[in-house]
Design an enzyme around this catalytic site. Structure first.
Site, PDB file in Angstrom:
ATOM      1  N   ILE A 282       0.819  -1.213   0.000  1.00 48.76           N
ATOM      2  CA  ILE A 282       0.000   0.000   0.000  1.00 48.76           C
ATOM      3  C   ILE A 282       0.851   1.260   0.000  1.00 48.76           C
ATOM      4  O   ILE A 282       1.720   1.437   0.845  1.00 48.76           O
ATOM      5  CB  ILE A 282      -0.953  -0.031   1.204  1.00 48.76           C
ATOM      6  CG1 ILE A 282      -1.964  -1.134   0.921  1.00 48.76           C
ATOM      7  CG2 ILE A 282      -1.658   1.289   1.382  1.00 48.76           C
ATOM      8  CD1 ILE A 282      -2.483  -1.767   2.121  1.00 48.76           C
ATOM      9  N   ASP A 326     -13.284  35.733 -24.785  1.00 47.63           N
ATOM     10  CA  ASP A 326     -13.813  37.043 -25.122  1.00 47.63           C
ATOM     11  C   ASP A 326     -12.725  37.820 -25.815  1.00 47.63           C
ATOM     12  O   ASP A 326     -11.544  37.569 -25.599  1.00 47.63           O
ATOM     13  CB  ASP A 326     -14.159  37.814 -23.843  1.00 47.63           C
ATOM     14  CG  ASP A 326     -15.449  37.341 -23.227  1.00 47.63           C
ATOM     15  OD1 ASP A 326     -16.207  36.669 -23.925  1.00 47.63           O
ATOM     16  OD2 ASP A 326     -15.674  37.659 -22.050  1.00 47.63           O
ATOM     17  N   ASP A 634     -17.323  37.706 -18.195  1.00 44.53           N
ATOM     18  CA  ASP A 634     -17.195  38.681 -17.115  1.00 44.53           C
ATOM     19  C   ASP A 634     -18.542  39.131 -16.548  1.00 44.53           C
ATOM     20  O   ASP A 634     -18.660  39.446 -15.387  1.00 44.53           O
ATOM     21  CB  ASP A 634     -16.369  39.893 -17.561  1.00 44.53           C
ATOM     22  CG  ASP A 634     -16.793  40.408 -18.925  1.00 44.53           C
ATOM     23  OD1 ASP A 634     -17.905  40.050 -19.371  1.00 44.53           O
ATOM     24  OD2 ASP A 634     -16.033  41.161 -19.550  1.00 44.53           O
ATOM     25  N   ASP A 638     -23.036  35.971 -18.392  1.00 44.43           N
ATOM     26  CA  ASP A 638     -22.066  34.961 -18.806  1.00 44.43           C
ATOM     27  C   ASP A 638     -22.056  33.767 -17.857  1.00 44.43           C
ATOM     28  O   ASP A 638     -21.548  32.704 -18.190  1.00 44.43           O
ATOM     29  CB  ASP A 638     -20.647  35.551 -18.831  1.00 44.43           C
ATOM     30  CG  ASP A 638     -20.461  36.546 -19.963  1.00 44.43           C
ATOM     31  OD1 ASP A 638     -21.219  36.451 -20.944  1.00 44.43           O
ATOM     32  OD2 ASP A 638     -19.573  37.399 -19.869  1.00 44.43           O
ATOM     33  N   ASP A 732      11.161   6.915   0.786  1.00 46.75           N
ATOM     34  CA  ASP A 732      10.466   7.166  -0.486  1.00 46.75           C
ATOM     35  C   ASP A 732       9.812   8.544  -0.550  1.00 46.75           C
ATOM     36  O   ASP A 732       9.634   9.112  -1.615  1.00 46.75           O
ATOM     37  CB  ASP A 732       9.313   6.162  -0.659  1.00 46.75           C
ATOM     38  CG  ASP A 732       9.807   4.882  -1.283  1.00 46.75           C
ATOM     39  OD1 ASP A 732      11.020   4.805  -1.543  1.00 46.75           O
ATOM     40  OD2 ASP A 732       8.971   3.994  -1.518  1.00 46.75           O
TER      41      ASP A 732
HETATM   42  P1  ATP Z   1     -16.320  40.910 -25.707  1.00 42.01           P
HETATM   43  O1  ATP Z   1     -15.363  40.821 -26.819  1.00 42.01           O
HETATM   44  O2  ATP Z   1     -15.693  40.903 -24.381  1.00 42.01           O
HETATM   45  O3  ATP Z   1     -17.563  40.103 -25.849  1.00 42.01           O
HETATM   46  P2  ATP Z   1     -17.586  43.373 -26.338  1.00 42.01           P
HETATM   47  O4  ATP Z   1     -17.225  44.546 -25.517  1.00 42.01           O
HETATM   48  O5  ATP Z   1     -17.327  43.407 -27.765  1.00 42.01           O
HETATM   49  O6  ATP Z   1     -16.814  42.328 -25.660  1.00 42.01           O
HETATM   50  P3  ATP Z   1     -20.135  43.828 -25.308  1.00 42.01           P
HETATM   51  O7  ATP Z   1     -19.538  44.491 -24.140  1.00 42.01           O
HETATM   52  O8  ATP Z   1     -21.274  42.919 -25.157  1.00 42.01           O
HETATM   53  O9  ATP Z   1     -19.075  42.999 -26.066  1.00 42.01           O
HETATM   54  O10 ATP Z   1     -20.504  44.986 -26.329  1.00 42.01           O
HETATM   55  C1  ATP Z   1     -21.262  44.740 -27.475  1.00 42.01           C
HETATM   56  C2  ATP Z   1     -21.342  45.983 -28.323  1.00 42.01           C
HETATM   57  O11 ATP Z   1     -22.049  46.989 -27.615  1.00 42.01           O
HETATM   58  C3  ATP Z   1     -19.994  46.594 -28.642  1.00 42.01           C
HETATM   59  O12 ATP Z   1     -19.483  46.097 -29.836  1.00 42.01           O
HETATM   60  C4  ATP Z   1     -20.297  48.066 -28.738  1.00 42.01           C
HETATM   61  O13 ATP Z   1     -20.663  48.403 -30.046  1.00 42.01           O
HETATM   62  C5  ATP Z   1     -21.484  48.250 -27.835  1.00 42.01           C
HETATM   63  N1  ATP Z   1     -21.062  48.821 -26.558  1.00 42.01           N
HETATM   64  C6  ATP Z   1     -20.091  48.372 -25.734  1.00 42.01           C
HETATM   65  N2  ATP Z   1     -19.996  49.110 -24.631  1.00 42.01           N
HETATM   66  C7  ATP Z   1     -20.930  50.077 -24.727  1.00 42.01           C
HETATM   67  C8  ATP Z   1     -21.368  51.156 -23.893  1.00 42.01           C
HETATM   68  N3  ATP Z   1     -20.796  51.394 -22.727  1.00 42.01           N
HETATM   69  N4  ATP Z   1     -22.356  51.920 -24.327  1.00 42.01           N
HETATM   70  C9  ATP Z   1     -22.953  51.673 -25.489  1.00 42.01           C
HETATM   71  N5  ATP Z   1     -22.609  50.694 -26.321  1.00 42.01           N
HETATM   72  C10 ATP Z   1     -21.611  49.891 -25.964  1.00 42.01           C
END
Ligand code: ATP
Length: 892
Positions: A282, A326, A634, A638, A732
Site C-alpha cells: 500500500i 472574449d 465577465d 455569462d 520514499d
Molecule cells: P467581448 O469581446 O468581451 O464580448 P464586447 O465589448 O465586444 O466584448 P459587449 O460588451 O457585449 O461585447 O458589447 C457589445 C457591443 O455593444 C460593442 O461592440 C459596442 O458596439 C457596444 N457597446 C459596448 N460598450 C458600450 C457602452 N458602454 N455603451 C454603449 N454601447 C456599448
C-alpha cells in the site's frame, strides 16, 4: 424609527455620514475599532491536534498499530517501539503536508475574496468587503454581490436577486424613497439591499446600516456552511485504487500466511510477514503527496496570475481542447482610443494615444477645429453625456475609471476642449437605461438649461441604426432613406474593416412632461448623429500564446459582442482566424438548433455580435462533439455558460462577482496568455502526479515481489517489517515530493490534450510500473540470495544487503520517472530538489545501517565493500536494461 422609514437626510444624520463625501479614513478606523470587521463567523475549523490524529485513522495504519500491539504482547518490544516511531514520523510528515496544503487553499480563498466600492473622503475606492463599516457609502451595479446591509439612497433601474436570503429567484425592483411603514419581511424591504444578494440589473448607491453578524445574512449564517467539493477526479480514482490495493494485499497476505504455515514456519513469523506484505503493497504516502502536488501547483498558478477556485479544475485544465475567449480585454488590451469620427458622409481622424486627452482633429488630411463642424461637435458632446467614465490624473499618467469604451468617447470629447464640468452645468440627467450586452446599447434622458428634454443613446451601430428613422446630415435632420442607410452601413463596415470598434450615437427630443418607462420606448425613432471608431490594440503576447495552444492541440475561438468585420480583422491578426475557418454571427447562431451548430462548430473560429446567451449554446455544441471547453466571461449573463463549461474562467479585473463565483479559474490580469500558462501548469501538475505514482507504485510492486517470491521459494524473509516501513514511509517520501515539483518536459505543449476519462495507468504507465517493479524485486531478491548463500547462518547480513539494494534501486529508478521516454532524456541534475532528496534518503539509509544505536531496531549490520559493489551493480541493472531496450527500439 427604522432606516426604511427615514428619508435621505435622516439616514445621513442617523449614521453620521454624507452621500457626497462618505466617511473619512479616521472615522472608519474609529468605527472599525468599535464594531470590528464585516465578516460572518465561520464554522469550527479543524484544530491542529485533531488534524494530527486524523493522520492515524487510515485503515492501514490501524492494521499496523494492531500488529504492533500484538508483537508487543508477544514480547517483541523493540519492533513494537520502532513501528510506532515510524508511524508517528509518518503522521508528522502527513500532518505537515496537509497543513501546508490547507494553508495554501486558505490563501486562495482570501485572494478571491469579494471587493466593494465605497466612498471615503469624497473619492470612490475599491476595498475588501471585510473592511466596510456602518455608515460607509457604497455603490453597486449589475453583477455585484452586495457586501453588507445597505439603505439604498439612489437607484438606476436597480433590481436585486435575493434568493440567497428568500429562496425567490425573481429579481426585486428597488427604490430609494422612504417607506411609509416598514414590515419585517425581507421581501418587502424595497429600499434595503442585503448582504449576499446580487444586483441583477442597473445600479445603486446607499449607506451601510449593518455589517457582519448583524446583517440579515449573519442571522442565518449557520445555515450557510456549504461545502464545495474540493476533491479532484484523480484523487477519487486513487482512493478507489487504494481500496483495490488493500483488498489485494489482504488476499496476498492470507495466501502467504497459509503457504508459510503449510511449509512449517511458525505462526508469529508468518503473521509478521503478512503484515509486512500488506504494508509493502500500500502506497501510504500517495494521497498526501497528491494533495501537496496539487496545492503547490495551485501556488505556481497564482504566481502566473491565475487563481484556481475549484481544485478539480487543475486537472481538467490539462484536458482542455478548446478555449473560447472574449475579445475585449482578454485578447486585446481594452485601452480604447477613438481614431475616427464619421458623420454626414464625412470621415474625420483624431490623433493621440491612450487616455492622454491631447490630440488633433483632421479632415481631408488637414488639421481642423472640431468645433467648426456642428454635427461633429454634437457627436462628441453626446458621447460624453451618455457616459459614466472618469479620467483621473495618476502618478504615471492618466487613469480611466469606468468602461474603457466610454473612456475613449470621453477622451475624444476632451481633445476637442469639452469638460465634464461644463457639460454638467448644461445638462442634467433625468433617467438612465443602463448598458446591457444583450441589448448592446444604453440611453439617458437629459434636460438642458432651457428645460428641453432629450433621449441620448449610444450603442453598437447596426443595432442603433435599426432604431433610427432619421439622420443628421450636414447639420440638418433628414428622414432615413435606403440610400442614406446604405451610406451609414458602408461607413460602419469601412471602420470595422480597419479593426476599429464602432459606437453610434443618436438622440431625439421628447416632451419634458412625458414619462418614459422602459428602454424600448426611449430607444426608438431616434436620429443618428454619427459614428466614433476606436482602436483596441491586441495584447502583444497573445499571438504567440494562440500558436502555442495550437501546437498543443488546443483551438482558440474568439467570442465577441463586437461587429463581425472588426472581429474578423483582429482574429486574423492574432492567428485565430485562418484560411477555411468560418465566422458566425449572433443572428445566424440564434437561428440554429444546437444540433445544427454541432455540424459546423469545429470549423468556426470567430463568433461575432453574440449575446451572452449564445455562449451557452456554443459550449453545449462543443461538448457534444467531445471537446473539453474552457470559456471566459465577465458579466452576469455569462455565468450560465461559465458554469457549464468544463473550465469556467472569469476576469479578475473586469469580472463581476457573479461571473467569478460561477468560475473555476479567475485571471488576475484578464489576459489570454494567462489561460495558456495555466493550461501548461495544469498539464505539468498531472504529469508530475503520474511521475510519483509511477515511482511509488513500482517501488511497492518491487517490495511485494521480493517478499512473495521468497515465500514461494521457501526462503526466510528478505526484509523485515520495520525495514519495509522505513523505506515506504521515510526514504520514499522526499523523492516522491521532489517529483511533484519537477519542471515540465520540453514537449508538454506539443502533445495533444489528455483525454478526460483517461485512467491512472493510461499511456503505458501500468506496464512501466509492473515491469520496473518486477526488476527491482528481482535484483533485491538476487542480492539477498547471493549473500545468504555465501554467508550461511548470517540472515541479518543478507537482510541488510537486501534493504540497501532495494533503497538504492528505488533511488536510481526515481530519475527514470522524470521522463516518459527514458532516463537519458533529461539531465539528472535538472531537478535539484530531487538530487537533494535522493542524497538525504541515501544518508538516512547509511544512518540506519551504520549508526550503532539504530542497528538493533532496524535489524541491520555494517556492510562490507565487496557487498557494496554487488549492491550498486544489482541496483543499476533495471535502469540499464530498460535504457538499453529503449535505445534498441530507437535504433530500429
Ligand atoms: P467581448 O469581446 O468581451 O464580448 P464586447 O465589448 O465586444 O466584448 P459587449 O460588451 O457585449 O461585447 O458589447 C457589445 C457591443 O455593444 C460593442 O461592440 C459596442 O458596439 C457596444 N457597446 C459596448 N460598450 C458600450 C457602452 N458602454 N455603451 C454603449 N454601447 C456599448
Amino acid at each position: 424609527m427604522k432606516f426604511q422609514e427615514m428619508d435621505k437626510e435622516e439616514v445621513e444624520a442617523a449614521l453620521q455620514t454624507s452621500i457626497e463625501r462618505g466617511l473619512s479614513e479616521e472615522e472608519v478606523l474609529v468605527r472599525q475599532k468599535k464594531s470590528g470587521y464585516n465578516e460572518l463567523q465561520e464554522g469550527e475549523k479543524q484544530s491542529a491536534i485533531l488534524l494530527f490524529f486524523a493522520q492515524f485513522k487510515d485503515f492501514m495504519v490501524l492494521v499496523l498499530l494492531a500488529a504492533t500491539l500484538i508483537s508487543g504482547l508477544l514480547g517483541e518490544y523493540i519492533d513494537a517501539i520502532a513501528i510506532i516511531a515510524i508511524v508517528i514520523v509518518n503522521g508528522i510528515l502527513g500532518f505537515y503536508q496537509e497543513r501546508r496544503a490547507e494553508r495554501s487553499l486558505q490563501a486562495l480563498k482570501s485572494l478571491s475574496a469579494p471587493q466593494v466600492h465605497v466612498k471615503r473622503d469624497g473619492e470612490w475606492i475599491k476595498i475588501p468587503s471585510r473592511e466596510v463599516v456602518v455608515g460607509d457609502i457604497m455603490k453597486f451595479s449589475s453583477g455585484d454581490r452586495i457586501g453588507a446591509d445597505v439603505r439604498i439612497l439612489q437607484t438606476t433601474s436597480l433590481e436585486i436577486e435575493e434568493s440567497a436570503l428568500t429562496g425567490e429567484s425573481v429579481p426585486v425592483a428597488k427604490k430609494s424613497e422612504a417607506l411609509k411603514q416598514a414590515s419585517d419581511q425581507i421581501g418587502d424591504q424595497e429600499n434595503l439591499a442585503f448582504m449576499g444578494t446580487m444586483v441583477s440589473r442597473g445600479s445603486g448607491v446607499g449607506s451601510v446600516i449593518s455589517i457582519g453578524m448583524d446583517t440579515a445574512m449573519g442571522k442565518i449564517a449557520d445555515l450557510l456552511q456549504s461545502a464545495e467539493t474540493m476533491e479532484t477526479p484523480l484523487q477519487r480514482r486513487l482512493e478507489q485504487l487504494g481500496k483495490i490495493l488493500i483488498t489485494t494485499a489482504l488476499l496476498l497476505t492470507l495466501l502467504v500466511v497459509v503457504i508459510g504455515v503449510i511449509q512449517g514456519h511458525d505462526i508469529y513469523t508468518m503473521f509478521l510477514a503478512g503484515v509486512s506484505l500488506a504494508v509493502a503493497a500500500i502506497p501510504e504516502g500517495l494521497p498526501a503527496i497528491v494533495t501537496v502536488a496539487l496545492s503547490l501547483g495551485v501556488q505556481r498558478m497564482i504566481k502566473q496570475k491565475a487563481i484556481v477556485r475549484k481544485l478539480p479544475a487543475v486537472e481538467t485544465l490539462g484536458c482542455a481542447s478548446v478555449i473560447c475567449s472574449d475579445k475585449t480585454g482578454t485578447l486585446t488590451q481594452n485601452k480604447m482610443t477613438v481614431t475616427h469620427l464619421w458623420s454626414g458622409g464625412k470621415t474625420w481622424t483624431v490623433t493621440g494615444t491612450g487616455y492622454e486627452p491631447s490630440g488633433e482633429f483632421h479632415y481631408e488630411g488637414k488639421p481642423r477645429q472640431a468645433l467648426e463642424d456642428k454635427t461633429i461637435q454634437q457627436l462628441l458632446t453626446f458621447g460624453m453625456i451618455c457616459n459614466h467614465a472618469e479620467l483621473k490624473q495618476g502618478e504615471n499618467g492618466y487613469i480611466m475609471d469606468g468602461d474603457p469604451t466610454e473612456g475613449a468617447l470621453l477622451v475624444a470629447a476632451m481633445k476637442a476642449g469639452f469638460t465634464r464640468e461644463n457639460l454638467a452645468s448644461q445638462f442634467t440627467i433625468v433617467k438612465e437605461f443602463p448598458f446591457d450586452s444583450a441589448r448592446k446599447m444604453m440611453s439617458m434622458i437629459v434636460k438642458d438649461e432651457r428645460g428641453r428634454s432629450f433621449v441620448v443613446a449610444k450603442g453598437a451601430p447596426d443595432v442603433l441604426l435599426g432604431r433610427c428613422d432619421s439622420i443628421l446630415w450636414g447639420e440638418k435632420r433628414q428622414f432615413m432613406t435606403d440610400n442614406l442607410q446604405k451610406q451609414v452601413q458602408d461607413a460602419i463596415d469601412g471602420l470595422a474593416a480597419q479593426a476599429l470598434r464602432t459606437i453610434a450615437i443618436g438622440f431625439k427630443a421628447v416632451s419634458p412632461n412625458s414619462v418614459i418607462l422602459d428602454d424600448s420606448e426611449a430607444e426608438k425613432e431616434l436620429t443618428i448623429i454619427g459614428l466614433q471608431g476606436m482602436i483596441d490594440p491586441p495584447r502583444p503576447e497573445v499571438k504567440d500564446a494562440v500558436k502555442e495552444c495550437r501546437d498543443a492541440g488546443i483551438k482558440t475561438v474568439m467570442i465577441t459582442g463586437d461587429h463581425v468585420t472588426t472581429a474578423k480583422a483582429i482574429a486574423s491578426q492574432l492567428g485565430i482566424l485562418r484560411k477555411g475557418d468560418l465566422v458566425l454571427d449572433g443572428a445566424a447562431l440564434s437561428a440554429m438548433e444546437v444540433e445544427e451548430l454541432e455540424n459546423v462548430v469545429d470549423k468556426v473560429s470567430v463568433y461575432a455580435r453574440v449575446s451572452p446567451e449564445h455562449k451557452l449554446k456554443i459550449v453545449k455544441a462543443l461538448q457534444k462533439k467531445g471537446h473539453v471547453v474552457a470559456m471566459t466571461g465577465d458579466g452576469v449573463n455569462d455565468a450560465p455558460a461559465i458554469k457549464s463549461a468544463d473550465i469556467g474562467i472569469a476576469m479578475g479585473i473586469t469580472g463581476t462577482d457573479v461571473a467569478k463565483e460561477a468560475s473555476a479559474l479567475v485571471l488576475l490580469d484578464d489576459n489570454f496568455a494567462t489561460i495558456k500558462a495555466a493550461i501548461k501548469e495544469g498539464r505539468n501538475i498531472y504529469e508530475n502526479i503520474r511521475k510519483f505514482i509511477r515511482y511509488l507504485l513500482a517501488s511497492n510492486v518491487g517490495e511485494i515481489l521480493v517478499m512473495f517470491f521468497a515465500m514461494l521459494l521457501g526462503l526466510p524473509l528478505p526484509l523485515i517489517p520495520v525495514q519495509i516501513l522505513w523505506v515506504n514511509l521515510v526514504t520514499d517520501g522526499l523523492p516522491a515530493m521532489a517529483l511533484g515539483l519537477d519542471q515540465p518536459e520540453e514537449n508538454v505543449m506539443q502533445r495533444k490534450p489528455r483525454l478526460p476519462n483517461e485512467g491512472v495507468f493510461a499511456r503505458g504507465l501500468g506496464w512501466k510500473i509492473i515491469s520496473r517493479g518486477f526488476l527491482i524485486g528481482s535484483v533485491t531478491l538476487a542480492a539477498f540470495m547471493i549473500v545468504y548463500k555465501s554467508n550461511p547462518g548470517n540472515l541479518v547480513y543478507a537482510q541488510t544487503v537486501a534493504f540497501a539494494t532495494l533503497v538504492l534501486a528505488q533511488l536510481i529508478h526515481v530519475f527514470d520517472c522524470r521522463s516518459e521516454k527514458s532516463i537519458f532524456a533529461r539531465n539528472p541534475f535538472g531537478n535539484l530538489y530531487l538530487v537533494g532528496s535522493v542524497i538525504s534518503s541515501l544518508l538516512l539509509m547509511l544512518v540506519v545501517i551504520y549508526y550503532k544505536p539504530l542497528q538493533p531496531i532496524f535489524h541491520t549490520v555494517p556492510i562490507r565493500l565487496n557487498e557494496w559493489l554487488l549492491i550498486i551493480g544489482m541496483a543499476s541493472i533495471p535502469t540499464f536494461l530498460l535504457a538499453g531496450s529503449f535505445l534498441a527500439r530507437k535504433s530500429k
